[in-house]
Each structure stands twice: as structure tokens, then as C-alpha cells.
Scaffold this active site. Structure first.
Site, mmCIF file in Angstrom:
data_model
loop_
_atom_site.group_PDB
_atom_site.id
_atom_site.type_symbol
_atom_site.label_atom_id
_atom_site.label_comp_id
_atom_site.label_asym_id
_atom_site.label_seq_id
_atom_site.Cartn_x
_atom_site.Cartn_y
_atom_site.Cartn_z
ATOM 1 N N CYS A 113 4.571 -41.584 -10.012
ATOM 2 C CA CYS A 113 4.129 -41.285 -8.641
ATOM 3 C C CYS A 113 2.786 -41.919 -8.315
ATOM 4 C CB CYS A 113 3.986 -39.778 -8.438
ATOM 5 S SG CYS A 113 5.031 -38.746 -9.434
ATOM 6 N N ASP A 173 4.156 -32.719 -10.841
ATOM 7 C CA ASP A 173 5.070 -31.609 -11.055
ATOM 8 C C ASP A 173 6.201 -31.932 -12.027
ATOM 9 O OD1 ASP A 173 3.449 -30.425 -9.239
ATOM 10 O OD2 ASP A 173 5.003 -29.871 -7.814
ATOM 11 N N CYS A 228 1.897 -37.867 -5.804
ATOM 12 C CA CYS A 228 2.714 -36.717 -6.187
ATOM 13 C C CYS A 228 2.474 -35.523 -5.269
ATOM 14 C CB CYS A 228 2.452 -36.339 -7.637
ATOM 15 S SG CYS A 228 3.736 -35.235 -8.297
ATOM 16 N N LYS A 253 1.377 -32.300 -4.694
ATOM 17 C CA LYS A 253 0.221 -31.572 -4.182
ATOM 18 C C LYS A 253 -0.905 -32.495 -3.744
ATOM 19 C CE LYS A 253 2.734 -28.212 -5.267
ATOM 20 N NZ LYS A 253 3.774 -29.065 -5.849
ATOM 21 N N CYS A 265 9.177 -39.144 -6.603
ATOM 22 C CA CYS A 265 10.592 -38.768 -6.636
ATOM 23 C C CYS A 265 11.291 -39.197 -5.347
ATOM 24 C CB CYS A 265 10.723 -37.265 -6.835
ATOM 25 S SG CYS A 265 10.093 -36.706 -8.433
ATOM 26 N N SER A 305 10.850 -26.356 -6.366
ATOM 27 C CA SER A 305 10.699 -27.788 -6.165
ATOM 28 C C SER A 305 11.488 -28.214 -4.935
ATOM 29 C CB SER A 305 11.230 -28.524 -7.400
ATOM 30 O OG SER A 305 11.445 -29.882 -7.119
#
Length: 571
Positions: free
Chosen positions: A53, A85, A126, A128, A198, A474
Site C-alpha cells: 500500500c 491492516d 493504507c 487509516k 487492496c 474490514s
């Protein structure tokens, strides 16, 4: 462009005889006299080597710096942390994830304050790190442009496209003998082919969609996958654009208004995005001093159609939506059908409506449906309320066939205990798993439960059981999985009072979450309930637990914009 340093924060470190010592440090780093007296622009990156990420962010930051320099600014690059994560998932490391959002916002604030930078371009990858960076921007309120590092491309496993979600679900298949050791090894090697976050509409891509819709990112910039060379052009343009925002004095709080937050919530619902957006949007609003909690988000969700056929509920990934027309295509049909406010300012220097004038609908694609012919007429995410969740809860319904569920509670006081029961198949079809003491304060840190939910799907039980938690899920989670149940167990919320066998009713149509207990029975149990101590008595996670508020208001840790006595941008 010419800039008046007399109104910019950097005047405190670059102007006047008393600042000669400060300037000497800048000369030591190779800056010229001209560069020192130009606006100083923080280029904040969440780069690290923890996960794909973030791995491309330092490269991308170099193009931002070139854009800043070309437009008459002096870029100053710095990094902050990221907790990824996918790496933190399924163990105690996940307790660091949500905490990292606050640390990112705080560390960017402190770097900007300490060095008196005039503007910021923030790069995040990523989950957060995206809201953390946007929170810092609206907190500081200096001219800002947000950049998403881009999504990963899908992998290929035995002739079909796969994402990391498939690997988590493969663990469940492996546990019941449906996938052998060789197959598990093969899919884990194939699922993530390179740099990027992701690839489906999980939390990172959801918050990237939010960044464009809320107006902090340039149109199209958040949809381009990380490996695409066009990202360098977006990054260069962001560096140029932030200089224009300084000249025009367009600040984040001119952009992030109540209407802009409603626009952001609408794109989450329309794209079948992550339930985590219902945590992050209130937190961003809090930095502006705007009241916008879980129920406000849920109200937007309720009236917004679900139109983007994206994984995990659908069949496409972020790359496919970008190639079909990107996030602006999604926004275009929402705007044309009255679901977005057009009078919101954006970092282009134009309103959302003016941006939409330049967008053409693409009829030759099936990733995004027209908003007047949606996949479903209500959004892909639904808010719930009832005697089990007086402060609300949230569920992602995109792609779900059944929107109601009733069954007996199976109570667990940690994710590990629940995962063990799932791994050993110590449960029955029709059960409602209850994972509690995983909220912001009780976890501490409000962990995500993807390992458990993905294992259930891998076992073929994803639509035969339900799960509720005061923790989070998630964006890759699918099935009847209800998160953010509030008040959380750690403060004596109703979820703490449940016992095995209590019948729980979930209804995503009516928007309710209830247990079949009378108020008298709940009161009796509440009188006998005692708080639980966590095993965190010092350090960053303890500090977070001492300060954090409810999930309903974004799990924030300070009083917010409404209480500030001065704004950094005006120092």
C-alpha cells in the site's frame, strides 16, 4: 505566481533579521535565498516498507515536489507512520490500526506547526492513513491537496482474478479441507502482484473515493492504480495546484463543509464501500467543528442508491472502475440524478457542479450503473439502531441476498476466542456470533474482524450465520456482519449484557438491531455488570483508551475544531 509571505505561517521562520539562525539551517540543506523566501510546502508521505500500500509513496512524492517547485514553491518532504491492516489483521497488532489514524493526524500537525509550513500535499496508501491525512489537513486548515497512492492490480489464481480477500477466505477453505497446502501456497503468492492498496472497494479505496467526492483530491487522481505511469502526472499536478490554492487562499474548511460530507457519504453508499467510512467521516467533520455522527451518515446511506458493482459484494475492482471512467463517472450519475450537492468548492478551484460539466457518461461499461437504474435503490451500507445499539451500528449489505436474520447469541469476549470456535467449527448454522470488548476503549483500538468473517466464508457458512461486534470490520468483509455497536461493552453498553442463547434480531430493511429482552431484564443484568480491565496499562494504546470517545462520533481523542481558540493557518 507572486506570494505575500506576510500572511503565511513560514514568515515566522524565514523573514527578518531575528530569523537568521533559522535560515542557516535551510541553507545547510542546499536551499537558495529565493527558495527560502518562497512559500514552504509540506509534502507528507505515509511511506514505509510494511506493505505494498505504501511502498510507492516516496517515489510519487518526488513528482509532487517537482510540481511545487515549478509553480514557485519550496517543497519540504517528511514521512509519518502507517499501520497496514492486512499485516496487522487477526492478532494483537490490529489494536494499533485505528490508533495510528490519530497518530498520523497528530504527527503531521506537529511537523507542520513546528516548521511553519504554508501548505500541505499529503500522500496516503493504507486504510487509516487516508482519513488520518485528511483530518490533519482540515485541522491545520492550510491550503491542501490529498493524494492516494493508488490501488494494487488484481492477481491471477488458476485462471481467475483474485485479491487479498480471496486469500483470507482461502484460510477458511483450508481449515475444512477444501484447499490443500499447495493451493494455499499458490494463492498467497499470486494474490498481490505489486505495489498498491487492496484492490477492491475495501476501506482504502472507499476513503480514496471519499477524497475526490469531498473535494480534497483532484478528479480521477484517486482511481488510477499505483503501477500506472499516469500517477506521476497527477502527483505533479497536485504540486502545482497547491500553489494555486495558496494564491487564492482556498483552504480545506472552505471545501469540507456539511454538504461536502453528505456528498462523501453518498459515494460510500453508492459504491458499496467500507463500513469504516461511518467512523472516519464523523472524525473528519469533528476536525472542522461540524456535528456529523453515525446517524447522519446512515441517513445519507438510506437515501442513496447502490450503483457500483465492486468487490467484495460485486465483481469488479478499482482498476476496472478507473478504466470505465473513474470516480468522476460514479459522481456524474449521482449528481445528474440529484444525489450530490453541486455548490461545494473543490481543490480544482471550481465547484463540484463545474467539475461535473466536464464529465461525460460512459454507456459502454457495466461497472457503474446509472443512478436512476441502480443495482438496489438503497445504499450498499446501512445504519442500525435498537435496544442492542442505542448509539447505532453499521452493516454492509452490498451483494447480500437476505437482509434479515434472527438467531441465538454465541458470546465471545475477544476476536481470538471467536476465531478459535470458527476454526474448530464449534458453532451451528443460524448462530449470531457476538464479539465484544473490542470497541475503541475496550479493545483498546477497535480491531477489525476480517480473519473471522473470511474464515466463515471459506467454510461455506458466510450466509448461514451472522456476527455483531463493538469492534470494526474490514472493507473486505461480506455477509451479515454488524460493526460499531454502541455503546461499546467496555462502558456497559447492552452488548456487554448478552448471554449465550439470547435471541438477536437483525433487520437491515427496517434498520434495527435488537435482543429479545425487556428493559427490566436488561436493567437487572446491567446492575450486576462490572467493568473489565484491559491488559494495556501504559504506552500509546493505553493513552488512546484513556482519551477516545464513542464510535458514533468517530472515535476521536480531542475536542475538535468547535473548541479551538486559534487555527494554525492563522498563526
Amino acid at each position: 505566481m507572486k506570494f505575500d509571505k506576510g500572511r503565511l505561517p513560514s514568515r515566522h521562520v524565514t523573514e527578518g533579521p531575528s530569523r537568521a539562525p533559522h535560515r542557516s539551517y535551510l541553507y545547510a540543506m542546499g536551499l537558495t535565498r529565493e527558495e527560502i523566501h518562497q512559500p514552504l510546502v509540506g509534502v507528507a508521505s505515509c511511506w514505509n516498507e510494511a506493505a505494498p500500500c505504501n511502498i510507492s509513496l516516496m517515489h510519487q512524492a518526488q513528482f509532487v515536489k517537482k510540481g511545487v517547485s515549478a509553480a514557485g514553491g519550496t517543497p519540504r518532504e517528511f514521512c509519518t507512520i502507517t499501520v497496514t491492516d492486512g499485516i496487522a489483521m487477526g492478532h494483537q497488532g490490529m489494536k494499533a490500526s485505528l490508533v495510528s489514524r490519530e497518530v498520523i493526524a497528530d504527527s503531521v500537525e506537529l511537523t507542520m506547526r513546528g516548521h511553519c509550513y504554508d501548505a500541505i500535499v499529503g500522500l496516503a496508501g493504507c486504510d487509516k492513513s487516508l482519513p488520518g491525512m485528511m483530518m490533519a489537513m482540515v485541522r491545520l486548515n492550510v491550503p491542501s491537496v490529498f493524494i492516494y497512492g493508488g490501488s494494487i492490480l488484481p492477481g491471477t489464481f488458476r485462471g481467475r482474478p483474485v485479491t487479498v480477500q480471496d486469500v483470507f477466505e482461502a484460510v477458511g477453505q483450508h481449515s475444512v479441507g477444501a484447499l490443500d497446502d499447495e493451493g494455499l501456497d499458490e494463492i498467497e503468492r499470486a494474490a498481490c502482484p505489486g505495489a498498491g492498496s487492496c484492490g477492491a472497494q475495501f476501506t482504502a479505496n472507499t476513503m480514496a473515493t471519499v477524497a475526490e467526492a469531498i473535494g480534497l483530491a483532484l478528479p480521477y487522481s484517486c482511481g488510477a492504480p499505483a503501477p500506472y505511469e499516469i500517477r506521476d502526472q497527477f502527483n505533479y499536478a497536485a504540486g502545482e495546484k497547491v500553489m494555486e490554492l495558496i494564491a487564492k487562499n482556498i483552504r480545506p474548511r472552505d471545501i469540507v463543509t456539511r454538504k461536502a460530507l453528505e456528498n462523501a457519504a453518498a459515494v460510500v453508499a453508492a459504491s458499496g464501500g467500507s463500513t469504516n467510512a461511518a467512523l472516519h467521516l464523523p472524525a473528519i467533520a469533528h476536525e472542522c467543528g461540524i456535528e456529523f455522527d453515525l446517524f447522519d451518515v446512515a441517513e445519507i446511506f438510506k437515501r442513496t442508491p447502490y450503483i457500483a458493482d465492486l468487490k467484495p459484494g460485486g465483481k469488479y475492482v478499482a482498476k476496472d472502475m478507473f478504466e470505465a471512467g473513474g470516480i468522476p463517472l460514479l459522481m456524474k450519475t449521482l449528481f445528474d440524478n440529484g444525489f450530490l450537492h453541486g455548490d461545494c468548492m473543490t481543490v480544482t478551484g471550481r465547484t463540484l457542479a463545474e467539475n461535473m460539466d466536464r464529465i461525460a457518461w460512459n454507456p459502454d461499461q457495466d461497472v457503474v450503473y446509472p443512478a436512476d437504474r441502480p443495482i438496489t435503490v438503497t445504499g450498499g451500507v446501512v445504519g442500525l439502531k435498537g435496544n442492542l445499539a442505542p448509539d447505532g451500528a453499521i452493516v454492509k449489505v452490498a451483494g447480500m441476498g437476505h437482509l434479515t436474520f434472527s438467531g441465538p447469541a454465541r458470546c465471545f469476549d475477544s476476536e481470538e476466542a471467536c476465531f478459535e470456535a470458527v476454526s474448530t467449527k464449534a458453532y451451528a448454522e443460524g448462530d449470531v456470533f457476538v464479539i465484544r470488548y473490542e470497541g475503541p476503549r475496550g479493545g483498546p483500538g477497535m480491531r477489525e474482524m476480517l480473519s473471522t468473517t473470511a474464515a466463515l466464508y471459506g467454510q461455506g457458512m458466510g450466509d448461514k450465520v451472522a456476527l455483531i461486534t463493538d469492534g470494526r470490520f474490514s472493507g473486505a468483509t461480506r455477509g451479515f456482519c454488524v460493526g460499531h455497536v454502541g455503546p461499546e461493552a467496555a462502558v456497559g453498553g447492552p452488548i456487554a449484557l448478552l448471554r449465550d442463547g439470547d435471541i438477536i434480531d437483525l433487520d437491515a430493511v427496517a434498520g434495527t438491531l435488537a435482543v429479545r429482552l425487556s428493559e427490566a431484564e436488561l436493567a437487572e443484568r446491567r446492575a450486576a455488570w462490572r467493568p473489565r480491565a484491559t491488559d494495556y496499562a501504559s504506552g500509546a494504546i493505553w493513552k488512546y483508551a484513556e482519551q477516545v470517545g464513542s464510535a458514533r462520533k468517530g472515535a476521536v481523542t480531542h475536542p475538535g475544531g468547535a473548541m479551538e481558540k486559534h487555527c494554525y493557518a492563522d498563526v
